[in-house]
Design an enzyme around this catalytic site. Structure first.
Site, PDB file in Angstrom:
ATOM      1  N   THR A 185       0.803  -1.226  -0.010  1.00 48.01           N
ATOM      2  CA  THR A 185      -0.027  -0.155   0.046  1.00 48.01           C
ATOM      3  C   THR A 185       1.103   1.244  -0.075  1.00 48.01           C
ATOM      4  O   THR A 185       1.904   1.182   0.634  1.00 48.01           O
ATOM      5  CB  THR A 185      -0.777  -0.004   1.279  1.00 48.01           C
ATOM      6  OG1 THR A 185      -2.057  -1.090   1.209  1.00 48.01           O
ATOM      7  CG2 THR A 185      -1.882   1.458   1.256  1.00 48.01           C
ATOM      8  N   PHE A 187       1.044   4.909   0.606  1.00 45.53           N
ATOM      9  CA  PHE A 187       0.691   6.393   1.371  1.00 45.53           C
ATOM     10  C   PHE A 187       1.237   7.552   1.285  1.00 45.53           C
ATOM     11  O   PHE A 187       2.430   7.603   1.012  1.00 45.53           O
ATOM     12  CB  PHE A 187       0.986   6.027   2.952  1.00 45.53           C
ATOM     13  CG  PHE A 187       0.189   4.599   3.748  1.00 45.53           C
ATOM     14  CD1 PHE A 187      -1.084   5.152   4.245  1.00 45.53           C
ATOM     15  CD2 PHE A 187       0.652   3.588   3.620  1.00 45.53           C
ATOM     16  CE1 PHE A 187      -1.510   3.877   4.850  1.00 45.53           C
ATOM     17  CE2 PHE A 187       0.118   2.302   4.093  1.00 45.53           C
ATOM     18  CZ  PHE A 187      -1.038   2.505   4.602  1.00 45.53           C
TER      19      PHE A 187
END
Length: 292
Positions: A185, A187
């Protein structure tokens, strides 16, 4: 940016507060701790709450997930970024390692069910099937770990980060049980003021734009990136204003607006747009471009 411009190191993590969406122990919490280890974390109920925490002065920065390598764009985030009033100053990649967490003293053979967010349950199908574990859908990953700790039932474990296990006092019965070993992921670290300094050898620029209502405007506007040798790593479209006729684009490119080729490409794009806003200029995460 000229080749002889001195390079400045990646921004040093400082003190203060950083807001994120989720419970303590969430993967967003892990991203905050990794990217800004000197800052106090503020868990928030929604992305909007995390943004508002910065705008109100309750936090200096926000850490928001923007995309996942397996599941793509994080829902609604592209709509929120331009309207947030915040600027991107950094990016941070988190490998989503999933762990089976249970109350202290539990053995794997004692566990009959696993609780987590539906997305994580879907990422551990192989492990859950191999061990015959029932799936229980929880509101989120860290929240599931908190429930397992509070209930104290050894038959029900949680799927979450090791950080969640530390926070809620759970044992790690199995580590890194995700089906895909490349699940990551991305960010974004955001604050009210932009930081346009060249802080690393490899910089990224993120912007949003809307093309003018003329034939081939998108094709012509993007042509400047190709002719000037600017690598565009992401281009996504989404509707704005509740209409199918207003399309906005989100883009990430390699380079800094002060680089001659990037400046030329953005100038050419400007001829074919009626809205163009740079959301941030920031160092590329060291893992960007590396093989999974």
């Amino acid at each position: 940016m000229p080749a002889n411009t001195p390079q400045i190191e990646r921004q040093t993590p400082g003190k203060g507060k950083i807001a994120f969406q989720g419970e303590l122990g969430a993967y967003s919490h892990q991203a905050c701790r990794d990217a800004r280890p000197g800052m106090e974390v503020i868990p928030c109920r929604t992305f909007e709450d995390a943004i508002e925490a910065v705008k109100s002065g309750a936090a200096e920065m926000a850490c928001l997930p923007v995309e996942n390598s397996t599941y793509g764009r994080v829902a609604d985030i592209h709509h929120l970024l331009p309207e947030s009033g915040l600027k991107i100053i950094d990016e941070h990649f988190v490998r989503v390692h999933i762990n089976l967490l249970a109350v202290r003293g539990t053995k794997l053979a004692d566990v009959k069910a696993a609780m987590s967010h539906t997305v994580l349950l879907g990422q551990c199908r192989g492990f859950l099937q191999e061990h015959g574990l029932e799936r229980i859908t929880g509101a989120d990953t860290a929240g599931s770990a908190q429930i397992v700790a509070q209930d104290g039932n050894p038959a029900v474990a949680a799927l979450a980060s090791e950080l969640a296990g530390e926070i809620y006092g759970l044992d790690v019965l199995a580590r890194h049980i995700e089906d895909r070993q490349d699940n990551t992921t991305r960010f974004l670290i955001m604050q009210p003021e932009a930081d346009m300094r060249p802080r690393a050898d490899k910089m990224m620029t993120t912007f949003v734009f809307r093309v003018r209502n003329i034939p081939a405007a998108l094709y012509k506007g993007l042509g400047g990136f190709a002719t000037n040798g600017v690598n565009m790593t992401k281009l996504e479209s989404y509707m704005v204003g509740g209409t199918f006729t207003a399309t906005q684009f989100y883009a990430d490119i390699e380079g800094h607006p002060q680089d001659a080729n990037v400046a030329l490409a953005l100038e050419e794009l400007g001829y074919f747009t009626d809205y163009l806003e740079i959301l941030g200029v920031y160092p590329a995460d060291p893992r960007r471009g590396e093989p999974s």
